[in-house]
Design an enzyme around this catalytic site. Structure first.
Site, short mmCIF file in Angstrom:
data_model
loop_
_atom_site.label_atom_id
_atom_site.label_comp_id
_atom_site.label_asym_id
_atom_site.label_seq_id
_atom_site.Cartn_x
_atom_site.Cartn_y
_atom_site.Cartn_z
N CYS A 1 -103.79 95.73 -29.72
CA CYS A 1 -104.73 95.10 -28.78
C CYS A 1 -105.68 96.14 -28.19
O CYS A 1 -105.26 97.22 -27.77
CB CYS A 1 -103.95 94.40 -27.67
SG CYS A 1 -105.02 93.53 -26.52
N CYS B 1 -103.89 97.50 -20.73
CA CYS B 1 -102.91 97.07 -19.72
C CYS B 1 -101.73 98.06 -19.72
O CYS B 1 -101.03 98.19 -20.74
CB CYS B 1 -102.43 95.66 -20.02
SG CYS B 1 -103.79 94.50 -20.32
N CYS C 1 -98.21 97.28 -21.17
CA CYS C 1 -98.05 96.48 -22.39
C CYS C 1 -97.76 97.29 -23.66
O CYS C 1 -98.54 98.16 -24.06
CB CYS C 1 -99.30 95.64 -22.61
SG CYS C 1 -99.05 94.47 -23.98
N CYS D 1 -94.46 78.31 -26.57
CA CYS D 1 -95.57 79.14 -26.10
C CYS D 1 -95.90 80.19 -27.15
O CYS D 1 -95.01 80.90 -27.62
CB CYS D 1 -95.18 79.87 -24.82
SG CYS D 1 -94.56 78.78 -23.53
N CYS E 1 -98.16 75.71 -25.32
CA CYS E 1 -98.82 76.67 -24.43
C CYS E 1 -99.30 77.80 -25.30
O CYS E 1 -98.60 78.19 -26.25
CB CYS E 1 -97.83 77.19 -23.39
SG CYS E 1 -98.52 78.48 -22.32
N CYS F 1 -101.26 78.16 -16.44
CA CYS F 1 -100.04 78.95 -16.25
C CYS F 1 -100.52 80.34 -15.87
O CYS F 1 -101.12 81.04 -16.70
CB CYS F 1 -99.24 78.97 -17.56
SG CYS F 1 -97.81 80.07 -17.50
N ARG G 1 -91.69 80.33 -12.99
CA ARG G 1 -90.86 80.82 -14.10
C ARG G 1 -90.29 82.21 -13.82
O ARG G 1 -91.05 83.14 -13.50
CB ARG G 1 -91.64 80.84 -15.42
CG ARG G 1 -90.78 81.34 -16.58
CD ARG G 1 -91.46 81.27 -17.93
NE ARG G 1 -91.87 79.91 -18.21
CZ ARG G 1 -93.08 79.58 -18.66
NH1 ARG G 1 -93.97 80.50 -18.89
NH2 ARG G 1 -93.37 78.32 -18.89
#
Ligand code: SAM
Ligand code: DTB
Ligand code: SF4
Length: 332
Positions: free
Chosen positions: A71, A75, A78, A115, A146, A206, A278
């Site tokens: 990616c 972040c 991550c 998801c 999702c 979400c 969650r």
């Protein structure tokens, strides 16, 4: 009154009519909730939890990484960021048959929502068409759908809505003040714009964040305040405990105190009483007792299955045993 997960969108859409659903929470209000005695905070959270849900029911989602690694975003938490050397492979988008096989398995295992996550900054229109086909297939299996694909433009959100998508996950991750310490390649405002596009397309939002990234309690309060001051509370609020992954800048971050984590869940429950909260990443690293505290604090959703996107989650058998001990059943 207990709501099924399908009723929640209707319920939170009429949030204006309900005095418990406040959009005027301030940072000071949130900090005051965090400062309560644990027992008083849990009582308040449980009172609201009982009012809006059956507290013995937990919504079950299963997660699949449909496009892993490489990616371009940075972040700091991550394992899938190309900026860090975490040993995570970079894979192409999965083919639809493999995705639907995993969805079938999730359904047989007892999940009500499937998801799908992709390590993208944002999807290309071609990628989006492929994901829309996956959403349609998941829906045909009788599962809620999702996806989390990064930033979305207005017309991309509409396209996903047309495919029948139920939820879009896009986290604000932390407070606006702490955000720049964690991500530099996209802004807080970018995230809020995507959430607006999702909401305007009629998809359930979400959105939540991560606790344990070295932020202060004020940042945790700020993150929750931002979520409550959106035009609608997110219908689903994932609270992740940082999974500290080797190779990421946060790899040496000490684990957050389990009681402070449970407090964060309780404050989320009080501030967004009709939303499903969650207990998201980090359960593998928690004791059963810490998880029990989170359910008692108002958490009513989990990811079920032995992997999250790239990191471990408890085995199904362990979760079934914990549910049995706590008298929890899956939310229909
Ligand atoms: N690339 C998309 C995006 O970021 O919008 C979707 C996938 S991304 C992995 C989804 C969310 O997972 C992140 O926003 C973050 O809140 C959470 N997450 C990622 N890595 C994590 C970690 N190590 N510990 C806890 N939560 C994490
Ligand atoms: C969310 O808030 N947590 C999930 C989901 N949304 C996509 C992801 C957790 C990822 C944990 C790290 C990993 O497994 O790569
Ligand atoms: Fe990319 Fe999402 Fe990971 Fe950020 S959280 S690096 S956007 S996959």
């Amino acid at each position: 009154m207990a709501l099924s997960s399908k009723d929640i969108f209707a319920r939170t859409s009429s949030q204006g009519a309900d005095a418990d659903i406040r959009h005027d929470w301030t940072l000071a209000d949130a900090e005051a909730l965090f400062s309560k005695s644990f027992s008083d905070l849990l009582f308040e959270a449980q009172t609201l939890h009982q009012r809006y849900f059956n507290p013995n029911e937990v919504q079950i989602s299963t997660l699949l990484s449909i496009k892993t690694g490489g990616c371009p975003e940075d972040c700091a938490y991550c394992p899938q960021s190309a900026h860090y050397d975490t040993g995570t492979d970079k894979d192409a988008l999965m083919d639809i048959d493999s995705v639907l096989a995993a969805a079938r398995d999730a359904k047989e295992g007892g999940a009500s929502r499937f998801c799908m996550g992709a390590a993208w900054r944002s999807p290309t229109d071609r990628d989006l068409e492929a994901v829309c086909k996956m959403v349609e297939g998941v829906k045909e299996l009788g599962l809620e759908s999702c996806v989390t694909l990064g930033m979305l433009r207005e017309e991309q959100a509409k396209r996903l809505s047309d495919s029948g998508l139920d939820y879009y996950n896009h986290n604000i991750d932390t407070s606006e003040e702490y955000y720049d310490e964690i991500i530099t390649t996209r802004t807080y405002e970018d995230r809020l714009n995507t959430l607006g596009n999702v909401r305007d397309a009629g998809i359930n939002v979400c959105s939540g964040g991560i606790v344990g990234m070295g932020e202060t309690r004020k940042d945790r309060a700020g993150m929750l305040t931002t979520l409550t001051t959106l035009p609608e509370h997110p219908q689903s609020v994932p609270i992740n405990m940082l999974v500290a992954v080797e190779g990421t800048p946060l790899s040496d971050e000490p684990a957050i105190d389990a009681i402070e984590f449970a407090r964060t869940i309780a404050v989320a429950r009080v501030m967004m009483p009709a939303s499903v909260v969650r207990l998201s990443a980090g359960r593998k690293e928690m004791t059963d007792e810490a998880q029990a505290l989170c359910f008692a604090a108002g958490a009513n959703s989990i990811f079920y299955g032995d992997v999250l996107l790239t990191t471990e989650n408890p085995e199904r058998e362990a979760d079934l045993a914990l549910f049995e001990r706590l008298g929890i059943t899956p939310m229909k």
